[in-house]
Design a protein around this motif. Structure first.
Motif, PDB file in Angstrom:
ATOM      1  N   TRP A  26       6.559 -11.956 -10.475  1.00  0.00           N
ATOM      2  CA  TRP A  26       5.243 -12.582 -10.471  1.00  0.00           C
ATOM      3  C   TRP A  26       4.274 -11.722  -9.678  1.00  0.00           C
ATOM      4  O   TRP A  26       4.681 -10.791  -8.991  1.00  0.00           O
ATOM      5  CB  TRP A  26       5.294 -14.023  -9.968  1.00  0.00           C
ATOM      6  N   ILE A  27       2.997 -12.050  -9.809  1.00  0.00           N
ATOM      7  CA  ILE A  27       1.949 -11.225  -9.212  1.00  0.00           C
ATOM      8  C   ILE A  27       1.032 -12.061  -8.326  1.00  0.00           C
ATOM      9  O   ILE A  27       0.919 -13.274  -8.510  1.00  0.00           O
ATOM     10  CB  ILE A  27       1.098 -10.530 -10.301  1.00  0.00           C
ATOM     11  N   PRO A  28       0.366 -11.399  -7.372  1.00  0.00           N
ATOM     12  CA  PRO A  28      -0.671 -12.112  -6.615  1.00  0.00           C
ATOM     13  C   PRO A  28      -1.846 -12.452  -7.528  1.00  0.00           C
ATOM     14  O   PRO A  28      -2.038 -11.834  -8.573  1.00  0.00           O
ATOM     15  CB  PRO A  28      -1.115 -11.105  -5.554  1.00  0.00           C
ATOM     16  N   LYS A  29      -2.604 -13.427  -7.117  1.00  0.00           N
ATOM     17  CA  LYS A  29      -3.797 -13.822  -7.875  1.00  0.00           C
ATOM     18  C   LYS A  29      -4.673 -12.606  -8.131  1.00  0.00           C
ATOM     19  O   LYS A  29      -4.914 -11.814  -7.224  1.00  0.00           O
ATOM     20  CB  LYS A  29      -4.562 -14.868  -7.054  1.00  0.00           C
ATOM     21  N   TYR A  30      -5.088 -12.423  -9.340  1.00  0.00           N
ATOM     22  CA  TYR A  30      -5.938 -11.304  -9.782  1.00  0.00           C
ATOM     23  C   TYR A  30      -5.277  -9.942  -9.583  1.00  0.00           C
ATOM     24  O   TYR A  30      -5.939  -8.932  -9.490  1.00  0.00           O
ATOM     25  CB  TYR A  30      -7.312 -11.346  -9.101  1.00  0.00           C
ATOM     26  N   ARG A  31      -3.964  -9.928  -9.484  1.00  0.00           N
ATOM     27  CA  ARG A  31      -3.154  -8.712  -9.355  1.00  0.00           C
ATOM     28  C   ARG A  31      -3.719  -7.708  -8.339  1.00  0.00           C
ATOM     29  O   ARG A  31      -3.894  -6.531  -8.593  1.00  0.00           O
ATOM     30  CB  ARG A  31      -2.955  -8.035 -10.706  1.00  0.00           C
ATOM     31  N   ARG A  32      -3.987  -8.209  -7.177  1.00  0.00           N
ATOM     32  CA  ARG A  32      -4.512  -7.371  -6.097  1.00  0.00           C
ATOM     33  C   ARG A  32      -3.371  -6.697  -5.356  1.00  0.00           C
ATOM     34  O   ARG A  32      -2.284  -7.253  -5.232  1.00  0.00           O
ATOM     35  CB  ARG A  32      -5.312  -8.232  -5.133  1.00  0.00           C
ATOM     36  N   THR A 104      -9.141 -15.541   0.428  1.00  0.00           N
ATOM     37  CA  THR A 104     -10.515 -15.083   0.183  1.00  0.00           C
ATOM     38  C   THR A 104     -11.200 -16.017  -0.793  1.00  0.00           C
ATOM     39  O   THR A 104     -10.539 -16.764  -1.520  1.00  0.00           O
ATOM     40  CB  THR A 104     -10.528 -13.654  -0.397  1.00  0.00           C
ATOM     41  N   LYS A 105     -12.492 -15.964  -0.820  1.00  0.00           N
ATOM     42  CA  LYS A 105     -13.238 -16.802  -1.771  1.00  0.00           C
ATOM     43  C   LYS A 105     -12.867 -16.448  -3.208  1.00  0.00           C
ATOM     44  O   LYS A 105     -12.799 -17.301  -4.072  1.00  0.00           O
ATOM     45  CB  LYS A 105     -14.733 -16.630  -1.556  1.00  0.00           C
ATOM     46  N   ALA A 106     -12.612 -15.170  -3.446  1.00  0.00           N
ATOM     47  CA  ALA A 106     -12.300 -14.729  -4.806  1.00  0.00           C
ATOM     48  C   ALA A 106     -11.002 -15.351  -5.320  1.00  0.00           C
ATOM     49  O   ALA A 106     -10.876 -15.664  -6.500  1.00  0.00           O
ATOM     50  CB  ALA A 106     -12.198 -13.207  -4.867  1.00  0.00           C
ATOM     51  N   SER A 107     -10.008 -15.535  -4.445  1.00  0.00           N
ATOM     52  CA  SER A 107      -8.730 -16.100  -4.905  1.00  0.00           C
ATOM     53  C   SER A 107      -8.654 -17.604  -4.677  1.00  0.00           C
ATOM     54  O   SER A 107      -7.650 -18.228  -4.980  1.00  0.00           O
ATOM     55  CB  SER A 107      -7.563 -15.398  -4.210  1.00  0.00           C
ATOM     56  N   ARG A 108      -9.713 -18.188  -4.125  1.00  0.00           N
ATOM     57  CA  ARG A 108      -9.799 -19.641  -3.906  1.00  0.00           C
ATOM     58  C   ARG A 108      -8.604 -20.196  -3.139  1.00  0.00           C
ATOM     59  O   ARG A 108      -8.101 -21.271  -3.442  1.00  0.00           O
ATOM     60  CB  ARG A 108      -9.964 -20.366  -5.233  1.00  0.00           C
ATOM     61  N   GLY A 109      -8.104 -19.441  -2.176  1.00  0.00           N
ATOM     62  CA  GLY A 109      -7.003 -19.913  -1.349  1.00  0.00           C
ATOM     63  C   GLY A 109      -5.634 -19.842  -1.998  1.00  0.00           C
ATOM     64  O   GLY A 109      -4.654 -20.270  -1.410  1.00  0.00           O
ATOM     65  N   LYS A 110      -5.547 -19.324  -3.195  1.00  0.00           N
ATOM     66  CA  LYS A 110      -4.268 -19.204  -3.896  1.00  0.00           C
ATOM     67  C   LYS A 110      -3.715 -17.809  -3.683  1.00  0.00           C
ATOM     68  O   LYS A 110      -4.430 -16.818  -3.815  1.00  0.00           O
ATOM     69  CB  LYS A 110      -4.437 -19.435  -5.402  1.00  0.00           C
ATOM     70  N   LEU A 111      -2.434 -17.702  -3.395  1.00  0.00           N
ATOM     71  CA  LEU A 111      -1.822 -16.386  -3.210  1.00  0.00           C
ATOM     72  C   LEU A 111      -1.300 -15.828  -4.533  1.00  0.00           C
ATOM     73  O   LEU A 111      -1.531 -14.670  -4.860  1.00  0.00           O
ATOM     74  CB  LEU A 111      -0.683 -16.466  -2.195  1.00  0.00           C
ATOM     75  N   TRP A 112      -0.578 -16.657  -5.289  1.00  0.00           N
ATOM     76  CA  TRP A 112       0.077 -16.184  -6.513  1.00  0.00           C
ATOM     77  C   TRP A 112      -0.664 -16.620  -7.766  1.00  0.00           C
ATOM     78  O   TRP A 112      -1.240 -17.695  -7.817  1.00  0.00           O
ATOM     79  CB  TRP A 112       1.511 -16.716  -6.596  1.00  0.00           C
ATOM     80  N   SER A 113      -0.545 -15.807  -8.788  1.00  0.00           N
ATOM     81  CA  SER A 113      -0.995 -16.193 -10.125  1.00  0.00           C
ATOM     82  C   SER A 113      -0.108 -17.341 -10.598  1.00  0.00           C
ATOM     83  O   SER A 113       1.030 -17.485 -10.151  1.00  0.00           O
ATOM     84  CB  SER A 113      -0.843 -14.993 -11.060  1.00  0.00           C
ATOM     85  N   ARG A 114      -0.592 -18.138 -11.523  1.00  0.00           N
ATOM     86  CA  ARG A 114       0.210 -19.256 -12.039  1.00  0.00           C
ATOM     87  C   ARG A 114       1.357 -18.778 -12.917  1.00  0.00           C
ATOM     88  O   ARG A 114       2.352 -19.476 -13.092  1.00  0.00           O
ATOM     89  CB  ARG A 114      -0.672 -20.205 -12.831  1.00  0.00           C
ATOM     90  N   SER A 115       1.245 -17.596 -13.481  1.00  0.00           N
ATOM     91  CA  SER A 115       2.260 -17.127 -14.428  1.00  0.00           C
ATOM     92  C   SER A 115       3.409 -16.419 -13.718  1.00  0.00           C
ATOM     93  O   SER A 115       3.293 -16.002 -12.570  1.00  0.00           O
ATOM     94  CB  SER A 115       1.616 -16.197 -15.449  1.00  0.00           C
ATOM     95  N   TYR A 116       4.516 -16.285 -14.440  1.00  0.00           N
ATOM     96  CA  TYR A 116       5.667 -15.531 -13.950  1.00  0.00           C
ATOM     97  C   TYR A 116       6.522 -15.124 -15.140  1.00  0.00           C
ATOM     98  O   TYR A 116       6.387 -15.663 -16.234  1.00  0.00           O
ATOM     99  CB  TYR A 116       6.495 -16.332 -12.933  1.00  0.00           C
ATOM    100  N   PHE A 117       7.415 -14.181 -14.900  1.00  0.00           N
ATOM    101  CA  PHE A 117       8.390 -13.737 -15.899  1.00  0.00           C
ATOM    102  C   PHE A 117       9.765 -14.142 -15.403  1.00  0.00           C
ATOM    103  O   PHE A 117      10.056 -14.042 -14.209  1.00  0.00           O
ATOM    104  CB  PHE A 117       8.320 -12.206 -16.032  1.00  0.00           C
ATOM    105  N   VAL A 118      10.632 -14.582 -16.313  1.00  0.00           N
ATOM    106  CA  VAL A 118      12.021 -14.862 -15.961  1.00  0.00           C
ATOM    107  C   VAL A 118      12.914 -14.425 -17.108  1.00  0.00           C
ATOM    108  O   VAL A 118      12.569 -14.593 -18.276  1.00  0.00           O
ATOM    109  CB  VAL A 118      12.269 -16.349 -15.608  1.00  0.00           C
TER     110      VAL A 118
END
Length: 141
Positions: A26-32, A104-118
């Motif tokens: 999985w990736i951080p929000k907005y793949r930062r 940050t304001k850009a990620s709205r307090g979310k660390l991870w993206s909602r998606s993931y691979f399994v």
């Protein structure tokens, strides 16, 4: 873990023999590129602890600047979706508590993206299945 799965390598609980290997990404929000240095080390520690809470065995854990890889063995009572959501939810909370600057304001307090691979990982030979069936027959006698 390139060697073939043998009877001795199976994991067990009181009523189950299993080898359920999952590879999650999985990736951080907005793949930062935020998972670096102390944040990456802490993320690795947190994920190991959370896997242990779930009775999962971490096999490989890689924290890259813009994504996370987790290869783990887990008991069959846990679905891959549950494992992914639990890992992401618990780790985000702990990481954001330790590093509040990641909110940050850009990620709205979310660390991870909602998606993931399994993906499921591993193989079971006919010999392993045959041995399990034979043992069950012996127990019923």
């Amino acid at each position: 873990m390139g060697e073939p799965l043998t009877w001795n390598r199976l994991r067990r609980t009181r009523h189950t023999r299993y080898w359920c290997g999952y590879h999650f990404v999985w990736i951080p929000k907005y793949r930062r590129d935020i998972l670096v240095g102390e944040i990456a080390e802490y993320t690795r520690e947190v994920l190991k602890h959370i896997l242990e809470e779930l009775d999962c065995e971490p096999i490989a854990l890689e924290v890259m600047p813009d994504h996370v890889h987790v290869f783990t063995l887990c008991p069959p009572r846990l679905s891959p979706a549950y494992i992914a959501n639990y890992l992401k939810g618990k780790s985000a909370r702990r990481i954001l508590q330790r590093f509040p600057e990641l909110r940050t304001k850009a990620s709205r307090g979310k660390l991870w993206s909602r998606s993931y691979f399994v993906a499921t990982v591993g193989n079971v030979t006919a010999e392993v299945v045959k041995r399990y069936v034979e043992e069950q027959w012996e127990k019923e006698k």
